[in-house]
Design a protein around this motif. Structure first.
Motif, short mmCIF file in Angstrom:
data_model
loop_
_atom_site.label_atom_id
_atom_site.label_comp_id
_atom_site.label_asym_id
_atom_site.label_seq_id
_atom_site.Cartn_x
_atom_site.Cartn_y
_atom_site.Cartn_z
N UNK A 53 3.82 -3.89 -20.55
CA UNK A 53 4.07 -2.65 -19.82
C UNK A 53 4.20 -2.92 -18.33
N UNK A 54 5.33 -3.48 -17.88
CA UNK A 54 5.45 -3.76 -16.45
C UNK A 54 5.74 -2.53 -15.61
N UNK A 55 6.11 -1.41 -16.23
CA UNK A 55 6.50 -0.22 -15.47
C UNK A 55 5.39 0.83 -15.43
N UNK A 56 4.17 0.43 -15.73
CA UNK A 56 3.05 1.36 -15.73
C UNK A 56 2.63 1.63 -14.28
N UNK A 57 1.52 2.29 -14.07
CA UNK A 57 1.09 2.62 -12.72
C UNK A 57 -0.21 1.90 -12.35
N UNK A 58 -0.44 0.72 -12.92
CA UNK A 58 -1.61 -0.07 -12.55
C UNK A 58 -1.37 -0.75 -11.20
N UNK A 62 4.96 -3.23 -11.20
CA UNK A 62 6.06 -3.13 -10.24
C UNK A 62 6.01 -1.79 -9.50
N UNK A 63 6.19 -1.80 -8.19
CA UNK A 63 6.15 -0.55 -7.41
C UNK A 63 7.49 0.18 -7.48
N UNK A 64 7.79 0.76 -8.62
CA UNK A 64 9.10 1.37 -8.84
C UNK A 64 9.34 2.57 -7.92
N UNK A 65 8.32 3.35 -7.66
CA UNK A 65 8.50 4.51 -6.78
C UNK A 65 8.94 4.07 -5.39
N UNK A 66 8.32 3.02 -4.88
CA UNK A 66 8.69 2.52 -3.55
C UNK A 66 10.11 1.95 -3.56
N UNK A 67 10.46 1.24 -4.63
CA UNK A 67 11.80 0.67 -4.72
C UNK A 67 12.87 1.76 -4.78
N UNK A 68 12.62 2.81 -5.56
CA UNK A 68 13.59 3.90 -5.67
C UNK A 68 13.72 4.63 -4.35
N UNK A 69 12.60 4.88 -3.67
CA UNK A 69 12.66 5.54 -2.37
C UNK A 69 13.45 4.72 -1.36
#
Length: 111
Positions: A53-58, A62-69
């Motif tokens: 689960x690399x896309x979880x929020x632990x 991966x900091x997906x929210x930061x990357x998308x922003x």
């Protein structure tokens, strides 16, 4: 879920039996060998659960929210640089202006 339960059950049985298997050949050395093998296997099991689960929020995902922003702000900056019209969310994109139709060339009358 069933895979993880089966893997953990097998590892508990195997790691519990391992000191008794190594004792005839290693005697007291079987305990540290069993400890280090168990530590390595349990560590790999924990790593495999995180990799699932690399896309979880632990904290280590991966900091997906930061990357998308960051990508959105870069795209908006590009639109501003080229003076592109950015539609508001929920609104239709403005239609482009009509293209002029070419007029056929006129021939001059010869006299």
């Amino acid at each position: 879920f069933a895979y993880v339960v089966h893997l953990r059950s097998f590892m508990v049985v195997w790691l519990s039996a391992m000191p008794f298997i190594y004792t005839p050949s290693l005697e007291w050395g079987a305990l540290p060998v069993s400890f280090f093998i168990g530590y390595a296997l349990l560590g790999m099991e924990a790593i495999s659960l995180e990799v699932e689960k690399p896309m979880d929020r632990d904290f280590n995902d991966l900091p997906l929210d930061d990357l998308v922003d960051a990508m959105c702000s870069s795209a908006l900056d590009l639109c501003k640089d080229y003076e592109l019209v950015v539609p508001e969310p929920g609104h239709a994109r403005p239609s482009p202006p009509p293209t002029p139709t070419p007029t056929p060339p006129t021939t001059a009358a010869r006299t």
